[in-house]
Design a protein around this motif. Structure first.
Motif: not given
Length: 194
Positions: A58-68, A131-140
């Motif tokens: 899930v680091r891939v999901f979070a890393g991509c949506v946050t730009g980190i 984390v996947v749900e959190g990544a979707i949240l961050v994208s919105r």
């Protein structure tokens, strides 16, 4: 049904692009619907191909949506002009069959032309789902009120605290940093509406 995946593409020069994306499957075709502007869309139009990666990292999901973190190792796809994640459980290679154009969100109907499995699926982890749900949240974040974000984060944090491993804790910290960064930007610029 929508599956949360990582879609990898490459431009005509072979430069990889990695993006979390929900994918539907209908009548043997994968359906992608990226919002404009989209490097994924541009790359698919240019190369007529994409790859769906099935990963529990899930680091891939979070890393991509946050730009980190956006530079995940890739390998050449087996059949199509594109790339896949180097560390993925499985991948499906796609070739563009039909494009339904739209100003906001074109729909790409993609033929599944090759599949490979690279590692066994070890099972579900609630923290990974959080984390996947959190990544979707961050994208919105731009469209959600802060109270809704806080409420969702509080609920998702329970799964993180109970079931997370190191990768999930790292991804979760990136998401929290992105929320904080978003709020600091919006609070410090009175011209930006909340």
């Amino acid at each position: 049904m929508i599956y949360e995946t990582i879609v990898t593409t490459a431009d005509r020069d072979g430069t990889p692009h990695i993006a979390p994306m929900g994918v539907r499957f209908e009548e043997g075709f994968a359906i992608l619907a990226p919002f404009r502007p989209s490097a994924t869309l541009d790359n698919v139009i240019a190369t007529k191909s994409a790859v769906i990666n099935f990963t529990t990292d899930v680091r891939v999901f979070a890393g991509c949506v946050t730009g980190i973190e956006r530079d995940w190792p890739t390998r050449a796809a087996s059949v199509v002009a594109g790339v896949r994640l180097a560390d993925t459980l499985a991948h499906t290679e796609l070739r563009l069959d039909e494009l339904f154009d739209d100003e906001t969100r074109p729909v790409l109907r993609m033929a599944c032309v090759h599949r490979e499995t690279h590692a066994p699926f070890g099972g579900f982890n609630r923290a990974q789902a959080a984390v996947v749900e959190g990544a979707i949240l961050v994208s919105r974040l731009f469209m959600l009120p802060p109270e809704k974000v806080d409420s969702e984060i509080d609920y998702l944090r329970i799964a993180i605290e109970k079931t997370a491993g190191d990768a999930e804790r790292i991804a979760w910290s990136w998401l929290l940093q992105a929320i904080e960064r978003h709020r600091m930007t919006h609070l410090s610029d009175p011209g930006i509406s909340r």
